[in-house]
Scaffold this motif. Structure first.
Motif, mmCIF file in Angstrom:
data_model
loop_
_atom_site.group_PDB
_atom_site.id
_atom_site.type_symbol
_atom_site.label_atom_id
_atom_site.label_comp_id
_atom_site.label_asym_id
_atom_site.label_seq_id
_atom_site.Cartn_x
_atom_site.Cartn_y
_atom_site.Cartn_z
ATOM 1 N N LYS A 1 55.155 39.157 59.346
ATOM 2 C CA LYS A 1 56.116 38.302 60.047
ATOM 3 C C LYS A 1 55.723 38.112 61.501
ATOM 4 O O LYS A 1 55.742 36.998 62.028
ATOM 5 N N LYS B 1 54.596 34.699 63.437
ATOM 6 C CA LYS B 1 55.365 34.247 64.605
ATOM 7 C C LYS B 1 54.493 34.151 65.852
ATOM 8 O O LYS B 1 54.543 33.165 66.584
ATOM 9 N N ASP B 2 53.685 35.177 66.099
ATOM 10 C CA ASP B 2 52.910 35.224 67.336
ATOM 11 C C ASP B 2 51.598 34.453 67.270
ATOM 12 O O ASP B 2 51.012 34.161 68.310
ATOM 13 N N LYS C 1 61.811 27.023 66.528
ATOM 14 C CA LYS C 1 61.152 27.851 67.539
ATOM 15 C C LYS C 1 62.100 28.125 68.690
ATOM 16 O O LYS C 1 62.112 29.191 69.254
#
Length: 108
Positions: A28, A32-33, A101
């Protein structure tokens, strides 16, 4: 891969084997990063595949082991299809979700 990196990777894989929830969080956070760098997500998927075992994961995803290694290789020529990533995630018992986002969704 340098010896120190191999040692870290081996230790990380062992840690993830002991804690499946950590493996999920790892994926995850990687998504995300690193959403703008698919190679880093593939690297995280490769690590989780190593934790799970390439042979069983390939079988559950209806892929050959050779194909799985190729799909998860870090070669700049590697561009796996979305359908293939979906199969891998499904075999891991995961799914993709979509969320904004930022607080404000931009449409139109």
């Amino acid at each position: 891969m340098p010896k120190a990196s191999q040692s870290f990777q081996k230790g990380w894989v062992e840690r993830l084997k002991q804690d499946p929830e950590l493996a999920l969080e790892y994926l995850k956070i990687s998504l995300k990063d690193n959403g703008n760098n698919p190679k880093l997500l593939l690297s995280a998927l490769r690590t989780v595949a190593e934790v799970r075992g390439f042979e069983s994961l390939a079988e559950e995803a209806s892929l050959s082991q050779k194909s799985l290694y190729k799909i998860l290789s870090l070669s700049p020529k590697n561009h796996p299809r979305f359908e293939t990533i979906h199969k891998l995630l499904a075999a891991l018992g995961l799914q993709l979700t979509v969320e904004p986002k930022e607080k404000k969704v931009k449409f139109g």
